[in-house]
Design a protein around this motif. Structure first.
Motif, short mmCIF file in Angstrom:
data_model
loop_
_atom_site.label_atom_id
_atom_site.label_comp_id
_atom_site.label_asym_id
_atom_site.label_seq_id
_atom_site.Cartn_x
_atom_site.Cartn_y
_atom_site.Cartn_z
N TYR A 187 36.57 47.48 48.72
CA TYR A 187 36.11 47.19 47.90
C TYR A 187 34.69 46.63 48.88
O TYR A 187 33.64 46.33 48.10
CB TYR A 187 36.58 46.61 46.61
N ALA A 188 34.42 45.95 49.57
CA ALA A 188 34.32 44.41 50.03
C ALA A 188 33.08 45.65 51.11
O ALA A 188 32.83 45.76 51.94
CB ALA A 188 34.73 44.16 51.03
N VAL A 189 31.99 46.24 50.32
CA VAL A 189 31.33 47.47 50.94
C VAL A 189 29.58 47.32 50.24
O VAL A 189 30.16 47.35 48.83
CB VAL A 189 31.83 48.71 50.74
N GLY A 190 28.60 47.35 50.42
CA GLY A 190 27.31 47.26 50.10
C GLY A 190 27.02 46.68 49.19
O GLY A 190 27.29 44.93 49.77
N ASP A 191 26.16 46.07 48.37
CA ASP A 191 25.65 45.46 47.31
C ASP A 191 26.72 44.64 47.09
O ASP A 191 26.52 42.70 46.30
CB ASP A 191 24.73 45.61 46.75
N ASP A 192 28.28 44.91 46.42
CA ASP A 192 28.86 44.39 45.84
C ASP A 192 30.30 43.41 46.64
O ASP A 192 31.41 42.15 46.30
CB ASP A 192 29.89 45.42 44.90
N ALA A 193 29.97 43.35 48.35
CA ALA A 193 30.56 42.53 48.32
C ALA A 193 30.89 41.49 48.00
O ALA A 193 31.73 40.70 47.89
CB ALA A 193 30.63 42.68 50.15
N PRO A 194 29.61 39.92 48.29
CA PRO A 194 29.50 39.09 48.06
C PRO A 194 30.50 38.85 46.61
O PRO A 194 31.49 37.72 47.09
CB PRO A 194 27.73 38.58 47.51
N LYS A 195 30.30 39.14 45.53
CA LYS A 195 31.40 39.36 44.14
C LYS A 195 32.70 39.43 44.70
O LYS A 195 33.47 38.91 43.90
CB LYS A 195 30.48 40.13 43.69
N VAL A 196 32.91 40.76 45.96
CA VAL A 196 33.91 40.80 45.46
C VAL A 196 34.69 40.01 46.11
O VAL A 196 35.83 39.68 46.15
CB VAL A 196 34.28 42.24 46.98
N ILE A 197 34.54 39.66 47.62
CA ILE A 197 34.85 38.86 48.05
C ILE A 197 35.08 37.32 47.79
O ILE A 197 36.00 36.53 48.23
CB ILE A 197 34.09 38.29 49.69
N GLY A 198 34.61 37.39 46.84
CA GLY A 198 34.84 35.91 45.80
C GLY A 198 36.05 35.85 45.25
O GLY A 198 36.58 34.68 45.06
N THR A 199 35.90 37.02 44.44
CA THR A 199 36.92 36.88 43.89
C THR A 199 38.82 37.37 44.71
O THR A 199 38.81 37.31 43.95
CB THR A 199 36.69 39.00 43.61
N ILE A 200 38.17 37.65 45.71
CA ILE A 200 39.38 38.35 46.65
C ILE A 200 39.78 36.70 46.68
O ILE A 200 40.76 36.29 47.35
CB ILE A 200 39.35 38.90 46.86
N THR A 201 39.09 35.70 47.06
CA THR A 201 39.02 34.63 47.61
C THR A 201 39.71 33.64 46.55
O THR A 201 40.27 32.73 46.75
CB THR A 201 37.55 34.48 48.17
N ARG A 202 38.91 34.08 44.54
CA ARG A 202 40.02 32.94 43.94
C ARG A 202 41.27 33.57 43.93
O ARG A 202 41.94 33.10 43.91
CB ARG A 202 39.20 33.22 42.86
N LEU A 203 41.30 35.18 43.79
CA LEU A 203 43.27 35.64 44.13
C LEU A 203 43.79 34.82 45.31
O LEU A 203 44.54 34.59 44.41
CB LEU A 203 42.32 36.74 44.02
N TYR A 204 43.79 34.87 46.21
CA TYR A 204 43.72 34.00 47.30
C TYR A 204 44.63 33.22 47.15
O TYR A 204 45.91 32.51 47.45
CB TYR A 204 43.14 34.35 48.77
N LEU A 205 43.32 31.92 46.63
CA LEU A 205 44.03 30.72 46.47
C LEU A 205 45.15 30.36 45.32
O LEU A 205 46.12 29.93 45.21
CB LEU A 205 42.80 30.12 46.00
N LEU A 206 44.65 31.53 44.33
CA LEU A 206 45.93 31.65 43.03
C LEU A 206 47.30 31.83 43.69
O LEU A 206 47.77 31.72 43.93
CB LEU A 206 45.47 32.69 42.55
N GLN A 207 47.43 32.56 44.51
CA GLN A 207 48.34 33.29 44.96
C GLN A 207 48.81 32.38 46.62
O GLN A 207 50.34 31.75 46.70
CB GLN A 207 48.19 34.74 45.57
N GLY A 208 48.24 31.18 47.41
CA GLY A 208 48.42 30.09 47.64
C GLY A 208 49.09 29.23 46.24
O GLY A 208 50.50 28.27 47.51
N ALA A 209 48.72 29.04 45.71
CA ALA A 209 49.07 28.02 44.71
C ALA A 209 50.45 28.37 44.32
O ALA A 209 51.94 27.63 44.07
CB ALA A 209 48.30 27.92 43.16
N VAL A 210 50.68 30.12 44.26
CA VAL A 210 52.01 30.19 43.60
C VAL A 210 53.26 30.67 44.77
O VAL A 210 54.52 29.83 44.51
CB VAL A 210 51.94 32.24 44.39
N CYS A 211 52.45 30.70 46.44
CA CYS A 211 53.40 30.40 47.34
C CYS A 211 53.93 29.11 47.50
O CYS A 211 55.66 28.91 47.74
CB CYS A 211 52.78 30.51 48.48
#
Length: 478
Positions: A67-91
């Motif tokens: 999904y991190a392709v084209g004009d949507d890439a900044p929003k996709v990366i921001g969303t996935i980064t937030r999910l990464y932090l959430l999964q880090g808390a789960v870990c």
């Protein structure tokens, strides 16, 4: 279409071989500096990192590429980064819970801390790698791999030499994972948009979670034996078993991964541009080249097990490696055929459920066979269980993939490289018999002899159409 296969394989091979050599050197040094019981901490932590990263984070990495392709890439990366932090808390939460559970299974609670740290380090490094791939930065991607291997070698060697502690060794290796990508990040993140987008979040979760489940099951089928060995036989046995299996698998996997990185995109391109018949023809060529590398690699590991153990492992680890390397070579050969060929049939046929089914079968077989064989035969049982589970996984993969995209298995691509491998094996065993010993010069001569004898036999039998390719290249030069 054969020429790009060989050319691209060489490019990927050189890009992978440097970090792989650093990892092998690190294994050789670490096993000389720490005892098997201490090395078990690193073995279990790395295995946990593979499992935890696959289950908690790998589906997010795959969403970056999707999904991190084209004009949507900044929003996709921001969303996935937030999910990464959430999964880090789960870990972190799971790590704290395991601190109370592990002592019930006769494992020290400190293993939970080291495993948790290694999972976070592995997931961070993998995430930065996927961002670099999505940003089309292959040079930085490769340099990060090299930097990670070099830093793990330097920092880990210093920690092992000064303390001899497995816990310190894990912290040193994890530090290398954390800091290696930093110098190469550059504009990798761009300007991520962290604003909430529920629809995008839902799409990423729906796309990634099924793949994450399949990847987790696949890693259970490959990595769970380390934990079962530690549970049944103790930490020292896991410390002896881990580097033996990892060294054997990685020495073969590094070469075969280079093949599939080059060959599989050619098959996808053939399918898209010319249809299924062209893709099947390309996959037949891919299979031939895969067998040219897989068969001699496995045979060489089995025949030269003593020489390889002498160079690559510390004195306390060598006897176990010499006993298990032939079994590890066979299980790795089966795993490689499945991972680098037959599973691709499900991918070409867009049968992701089939791939998940294969992973589930492999995971169940691994758990059942290890709990059955290890109490009976110890580390031999673990190695035999690996052969059995990989054979079951390969058979199920062949059956399931044939329903979605039948892959060819040309007999000439088995018989010809098989005959060349027999020539190489016979040559090595004769020289070993008449030239006994463990000198470095002897080992280097054996490696050179293996390469020369196999290359000559490949040309003699025209394995993988290599003789035709060589004659074509000579005529072109002329």
């Amino acid at each position: 279409m054969a020429s790009p296969l060989y050319k691209h394989t060489l490019i990927y091979m050189f890009g992978r071989i440097g970090p792989a050599l650093l990892n092998l050197i690190a294994t050789a040094i670490f096993t000389r500096m720490v005892a098997p019981t201490e090395y078990a901490v690193l073995v279990l932590s790395v295995a946990a990192a593979q499992l935890g990263s696959a289950g908690l984070f790998q589906w997010l990495r795959m969403s970056v590429l999707r999904y991190a392709v084209g004009d949507d890439a900044p929003k996709v990366i921001g969303t996935i980064t937030r999910l990464y932090l959430l999964q880090g808390a789960v870990c972190v939460g799971l790590m704290l819970i395991l601190c109370f559970i592990l002592p019930l299974f006769h494992l020290p609670w400190l293993v939970s801390i080291t495993c948790g740290i290694m999972i976070l380090a592995q997931s961070w490094f993998d995430y930065t790698q996927e961002l670099q791939r999505a940003a089309l930065q292959p040079i930085r991607y490769s340099l990060s791999f090299g930097a990670r291997g070099l830093l793990a070698l330097i920092i880990g060697s210093a920690g092992a030499y000064l303390t001899g502690s497995g816990f310190v060794l894990v912290l040193c290796v994890a530090t290398a994972y954390f800091i290696a990508p930093v110098p190469f990040m550059g504009a990798m993140f761009g300007r991520p948009d962290f604003s909430r987008d529920p629809e995008l979040t839902r799409r990423i979760v729906m796309y990634g979670l099924p793949l994450g489940a399949a990847l987790l099951l696949n890693n259970v089928g490959v990595m769970a034996d380390r934990f079962i060995v530690a549970y049944i036989l103790g930490a020292e046995a896991a410390g002896l078993y881990g580097p033996t299996v990892e060294l054997g698998r990685q020495s073969i996997f590094t070469l075969l991964q280079s093949v599939t990185l080059a060959s599989y995109p050619l098959a996808i391109r053939a399918l898209k541009n010319h249809g299924a018949a062209a893709a099947i023809d390309q996959m037949a060529r891919n299979f031939g080249f895969l067998m040219i590398i897989a068969l001699p690699s496995a045979a060489g590991l089995a025949i030269m097990r003593g020489e390889i153990a002498q160079i690559m492992l510390g004195p306390l680890f060598r006897a176990t490696a010499e006993q298990l390397f032939p079994l590890v070579a066979l299980s790795t050969l089966l795993l490689s055929l499945n991972t680098f060929y037959f599973i691709q049939g499900n991918q070409l046929g867009e049968n992701t459920r089939g791939q998940a089914a294969v992973a589930a079968i492999a995971a169940i077989a691994t758990l059942a066979l290890n709990f059955l064989f290890i109490p009976m035969w110890g580390l031999w049982g673990a190695a035999i269980a690996a052969i059995g589970s990989q054979a079951i996984s390969l058979a199920s993969s062949i059956i399931i993939s044939r329903r979605s995209f039948p892959l060819p298995v040309p007999l000439r691509h088995i018989i010809r490289p098989g005959a060349a491998t027999i020539v190489m094996a016979f040559t090595l065993m004769v020289v070993q018999h008449f030239w006994p010993g463990t000198a470095i010069l002897r080992t280097l001569c054996l490696f050179a002899l293996a390469g020369v004898s196999y290359a000559g036999a490949v040309l003699l039998f025209d394995a993988g159409d290599m003789r035709q390719l060589a004659f074509r290249a000579i005529r072109r030069k002329s």
